[in-house]
Design a protein around this motif. Sequence first.
Motif, mmCIF file in Angstrom:
data_model
loop_
_atom_site.group_PDB
_atom_site.id
_atom_site.type_symbol
_atom_site.label_atom_id
_atom_site.label_comp_id
_atom_site.label_asym_id
_atom_site.label_seq_id
_atom_site.Cartn_x
_atom_site.Cartn_y
_atom_site.Cartn_z
ATOM 1 N N LEU A 198 -6.034 69.826 43.430
ATOM 2 C CA LEU A 198 -5.759 70.893 44.390
ATOM 3 C C LEU A 198 -6.880 71.926 44.389
ATOM 4 C CD1 LEU A 198 -3.973 72.224 46.479
ATOM 5 C CD2 LEU A 198 -2.648 73.266 44.617
ATOM 6 N N TYR B 248 -3.734 67.783 50.864
ATOM 7 C CA TYR B 248 -3.433 67.425 49.475
ATOM 8 C C TYR B 248 -2.196 66.529 49.392
ATOM 9 C CZ TYR B 248 -2.043 68.319 44.577
ATOM 10 O OH TYR B 248 -1.646 68.194 43.260
ATOM 11 N N LEU C 186 -9.943 70.542 46.212
ATOM 12 C CA LEU C 186 -9.766 70.543 47.665
ATOM 13 C C LEU C 186 -9.885 71.950 48.250
ATOM 14 C CD1 LEU C 186 -6.903 68.048 48.623
ATOM 15 C CD2 LEU C 186 -9.268 68.024 49.396
#
Length: 317
Positions: free
Chosen positions: A284, A114, A287
Amino acid sequence: MDRLLVMSVFVAVAEEESFAGAARRLAMSPPAVTRAVASLEAHLGVKLLNRTTRYVRVTEAGQRYLDDARRVIAAADEADEAAAGINAAPRGHVTLTAPVSFGRLHVMPCVVDYLARYPETEVSALLLDRVVNLVEEGVDVGVRIGELPDASFKALRVGQIRRVLCASPDYIARHGAPTTPEQLAHHQIIAATSVSPMVEWRFEREGEAHAVRIRPRLTVTNNDAAIAAIARGAGIARLLSYQVAEHLAAGSLQVLLADYEPPPMPIHVIHREGRQASAKVRALVDLLVAHLRAEGSLQSPAAGVPGQVSMPIANMD
């Protein structure tokens, strides 16, 4: 007085526990930081910080105001990002939480990815073996293992883990494998707990519950120590499947009593965003979900796993 600015200054001082540290973080002069906090305390009529020559700490009122200020700042950031558009690049600070071992093995690789993808972001990772209240502690994203009692968060299921009994092939060769939970009384048990010299392990088979109380031969305070002990043939331990996945795949540990395992525990990624998640949180979460759903060790069923053994009991040494 710019309320949002002085709130941000106060939060920085509280988190850094230093006026000088907050000044560096905010690229402000130390006197400007001091004046901002003083004006905020004068406006509120409350002392927010205790100051000495050695430290700065929030007061009880300061802690309550800190929690509220974090929420206000987060809401303002959300509004800015929503106004900028849904396709805005993720930027800003994100706080996430996960259990310690799970976070180290499965969350931190995603965090590193990230940060590499989105250079204008910052992450605080709270790896703690306790349930963190996202609202009260100002956390944006969490990874939870187990059922979710609170349905107020948006939750995405990403996998499951199992409670497994494990021992090394060497231990099994010397002592045999138990075929029922009750036979564990005749084995060397390694327990990752510091609460009691007696341990109760619960099992389930065909809807029937089994509870077995055992006195461990060795008690340790964390799972890594228990894994190290059983890998050297010291006994049998109960662990979570993701913690021993590599050992099971390598054959250095084997699963025992798989037919008696309790139901798997779900894994969720949760967040507290409203109707329109900010770009930094959305990126986030996306992911994390993709990474965890792609991890095979978190998707395995409760039976038929590599390393599972079932054999007659050998004579005890």
